[in-house]
Design a protein around this motif. Structure first.
Motif, PDB file in Angstrom:
ATOM      1  N   THR A   1      42.714  38.676  44.421  1.00 44.14           N
ATOM      2  CA  THR A   1      42.148  37.586  45.216  1.00 44.14           C
ATOM      3  C   THR A   1      43.258  36.812  45.919  1.00 44.14           C
ATOM      4  O   THR A   1      43.105  36.377  47.065  1.00 44.14           O
TER       5      THR A   1
ATOM      6  N   GLN B   1      34.254  36.654  46.428  1.00 41.08           N
ATOM      7  CA  GLN B   1      34.104  37.262  45.119  1.00 41.08           C
ATOM      8  C   GLN B   1      32.796  36.910  44.422  1.00 41.08           C
ATOM      9  O   GLN B   1      32.062  37.775  44.011  1.00 41.08           O
TER      10      GLN B   1
ATOM     11  N   ASP C   1      35.985  40.864  48.632  1.00 44.49           N
ATOM     12  CA  ASP C   1      36.558  40.634  47.310  1.00 44.49           C
ATOM     13  C   ASP C   1      35.523  40.969  46.249  1.00 44.49           C
ATOM     14  O   ASP C   1      34.610  40.192  45.991  1.00 44.49           O
ATOM     15  N   GLU C   2      35.653  42.098  45.629  1.00 41.94           N
ATOM     16  CA  GLU C   2      34.704  42.579  44.636  1.00 41.94           C
ATOM     17  C   GLU C   2      33.272  42.311  45.085  1.00 41.94           C
ATOM     18  O   GLU C   2      32.543  41.571  44.432  1.00 41.94           O
TER      19      GLU C   2
HETATM   20 MG   LIG Z   1      39.686  37.925  42.140  1.00 40.46          MG
END
Ligand SMILES: [Mg+2]
Ligand SMILES: Nc1ncnc2c1ncn2[C@@H]1O[C@H](COP(=O)(O)OP(=O)(O)OP(=O)(O)O)[C@@H](O)[C@H]1O
Lengths: 339, 319
Positions: free
Chosen positions: B51, B100, B180-181
């Motif tokens: 991140t 995320q 992000d994910e």
């Molecule tokens: Mg992260």
């Protein structure tokens, strides 16, 4: 969908009445638990004033009959509820022929106006200051001067009031020290009177606002810092929105929700807390009236004012509750799922 | 499909979080590039700095973090230390983010329509019906019904929310999307659906992407190249086929072994040893405490990258 649903509305209104009922019942019960007898107390005052009172027993008895204090408690309670509904609590205990309500009404506009302006001002200023303190993008110079505005928070507001009176009114003669208006003006809708009233309101207003906005600011600062770390707040920045939009729409908009609840709940304590301010500034409001009523053990007047505070607070909470689904769409949703 | 044009270059990126107990070195000399139309996967375990790298690219490292060195180039333009005003123009138009936390990326008290529209109107002069139609089209493209337009986030499922985020990210046809994910907060079935949506949108627009994740299995199916990160350092970078065929770095092998399989029953590999404190990294290789093949040379100086196959680089003293 968000918004006001019928069941939510009904639920909130029922809650409003329930709160009031519990509150007014307490104001009925508590004086009766105290064990002190208002009629005797009043007689003692009379004795102090006149030295000797003939037929004291008879006077007490006649008082008790005329106020219905000899009736069984349930009857008294039902009669009391009738008073509450009609907003009429009978005669003042201490100043007999005057109705309790009539002792309160002249004071009411003074307090309502002073306090609502003070409450809204201190909330708005406090929220703005706090949000700016909690926002990462606030310019450095602003970050460093904002905390200065919190210096007065640690001073109790009656102390601050005394300070203001001695400096601004007595030393500098900029503003009048006490009272709601001067003797030299005619009360009514005329310019000199209105101007005079406004001038008299400045010092009490300042002392309430400056000493109570810090609380809002500190609370809001914490809430804002929390929002700063939320994913949606980061995303709003990543979208390249203007700082102002991020600050208002994604920052304050979310951080203010808990503060609004606290604001509605705080209305009652503000009225209570204003007693000292009104006392110091000899402001002709309900706080001052309540203070005098407590000294004179004037139960009907005390009840009138406390019940008024209860109703105003409950109304504040009700209004907020009804507005809340509009400002936080999740609320109705949750309630509906729960019920 | 990938051309050779590099749309994003990360050169020698160093990011530190300045905590009261010392600086956390969350990105250490990270070098990475993304070519036009390419998806680069950035993998590594929790806390390795994925991140941080993503946020550095957006110039949005959260305090007390700061980029202490390096360059980030978007289409050749270095954006490190660019004034906020200039950055605002680049954000979303060139660089979009799918954050995320899938569940919290949307403001709970603002309607979807407004959240989709404000990103567009901040950069383009579209208003009224044209704007609404544009949002409708974006929703359609990610497989969401038009009624989502007037809904609040809490009325959507996690997968739907994440698809709204995808729709938002592609609204301005950015040069590169950093995801992000994007699927890790979702259940497995929804994960596949969202991943597929992302791929569809990507293929249609030809946008480049950095896809962060820790699930090597999902990465294998989506990305063109993989970059493996450990404790703030890149340890291996290469084309996805090459990496899976021959993972050189012991950590990469560990990650690939961790992919669950129904065919064979594996014992769950528990982390052998702990990652060092990022505040004081050891001399030498960052993986030395957990590496089964550790030797003296590993403790002396950090290994340099070596090319093992076309486009496939590894930082390990074994080679
Ligand atoms: Mg992260
Ligand atoms: N605000 C911060 N202050 C101090 N240290 C931080 C901060 N944010 C991140 N870190 C540290 O930086 C390192 C990298 O964090 P980062 O969030 O980039 O990891 P990540 O790879 O994205 O992990 P995850 O998979 O859990 O999202 C971590 O060790 C973390 O402890």
């Amino acid at each position: 969908m968000g918004g006001l649903t019928r069941s939510y509305f009904i639920q909130r209104v029922l809650m409003f009445f329930l709160t009031i009922w519990i509150g007014v019942t307490l104001t009925f019960v508590i004086p009766r638990l105290s064990g002190s007898d208002p009629t005797t107390a009043m007689l003692l005052t009379m004795m102090n004033q006149r030295g000797y009172v003939e037929n004291a027993d008879k006077i007490i008895e006649s008082y008790k009959t005329s106020f219905g204090l000899n009736d069984p408690l349930p009857i008294q309670y039902i009669r009391y509820l009738g008073h509450v509904v009609r907003f009429d609590y009978g005669f003042s205990f201490a100043r007999f022929p005057t109705a309790a309500w009539d002792m309160v009404t002249p004071a009411l506009p003074w307090t309502l106006i002073l306090l609502s302006v003070a409450a809204v001002l201190s909330f708005l200023i406090g929220v703005t200051v706090g949000s700016l303190m909690g926002w990462r993008k606030t310019p450095r110079w602003l970050q460093s001067i904002l905390p200065i505005s919190l210096t007065f928070t640690s001073i109790p507001y009656f102390m601050f009031g005394i300070l203001l009176i001695s400096i601004i009114a007595f030393k500098l003669h900029w503003l009048p020290a006490t009272g709601g208006y001067s003797r030299s003006v005619d009360p009514g809708w005329n310019l000199p009177f209105i101007k005079d009233v406004l001038l008299h309101a400045v010092l009490p207003l300042i002392s309430i606002v400056l000493t109570s906005m810090g609380g809002w600011a500190l609370g809001m600062r914490g809430l804002m810092i929390g929002v700063n770390n939320e994913d949606y707040f980061l995303l709003a920045q990543a979208k390249g929105l203007s700082p102002a939009r991020v600050f208002f729409r994604y920052g304050i908009r979310n951080a203010i929700l808990p503060a609004l609840t606290a604001f509605a709940l705080g209305i009652g304590s503000l009225i209570g807390g204003s007693i000292l301010v009104e006392f110091i500034f000899a402001y002709p409001g309900t706080g001052y009236t309540l203070y005098r009523a407590i000294q004179e053990q004037d139960y009907t007047v005390i009840q009138t004012i406390t019940n008024l505070i209860i109703i105003i607070t409950a109304a504040g909470v009700l209004i907020l509750d009804l507005l809340y689904p509009l400002i936080d769409p999740r609320i109705t949703y949750k309630r509906n799922v729960a019920s | 499909m990938a051309s050779d044009q590099k749309v994003l270059e990360v050169n020698d990126l160093n990011v530190h979080y300045f905590t009261p107990r010392g600086a956390v070195i969350a990105a250490n000399a990270v070098n990475l590039y993304v070519k036009e139309g390419e998806i680069v996967g950035l993998v590594g375990e929790s806390g390795c700095g994925k991140t941080t790298v993503a946020m550095s690219i957006l110039q949005m490292v959260s305090a007390p973090g700061r980029i202490v060195g390096g360059e980030i180039k978007i289409e050749g333009q270095n954006i490190v230390n660019l004034p906020e005003k200039e950055l605002r123009k680049i954000r979303w138009r060139k660089l979009a983010l799918i954050p995320q936390g899938a569940m919290n990326s949307l403001n709970p008290v603002i309607k979807i329509r407004e959240q989709m529209e404000d990103g567009i109107t901040a950069h383009e002069k579209v208003r009224g019906v044209a704007l609404r139609d544009k949002v409708f089209k974006l929703l359609n493209d990610v497989g969401l019904p038009e009624r989502v337009y007037n809904m609040f986030p809490h009325e959507l499922s996690g997968g739907m929310k994440q698809r709204v985020c995808i729709a938002m990210a592609v609204a301005l046809n950015p040069v590169i999307i950093i995801a992000d994910e994007p699927t890790s907060a979702l259940d497995v079935v929804v994960q596949r659906v969202v991943a597929q949506t992302l791929l569809d949108v990507k293929t249609r627009l030809g946008v480049s992407m950095i896809m962060i994740g820790h699930d090597m299995g999902l990465q294998a199916q989506m990305v063109d190249r993989v970059a493996v990160m450990y404790a703030g350092n890149l340890v291996e970078v290469g084309p996805v086929g090459s990496i899976f065929e021959h993972p050189y770095h012991p950590y990469t092998r560990l990650l690939i072994d961790a992919i669950p399989s129904t065919k064979q029953k594996k014992s769950l590999k528990v982390t052998e040893g702990l990652t060092h404190d990022l505040r004081n990294p050891p001399r030498g290789c960052c993986f030395q405490f957990r590496c089964p093949f550790v030797r003296d040379a590993c403790r002396e100086k950090p290994p340099a990258f070596k090319q093992m196959a076309p486009d496939h680089f590894v930082a390990c003293v074994q080679y």
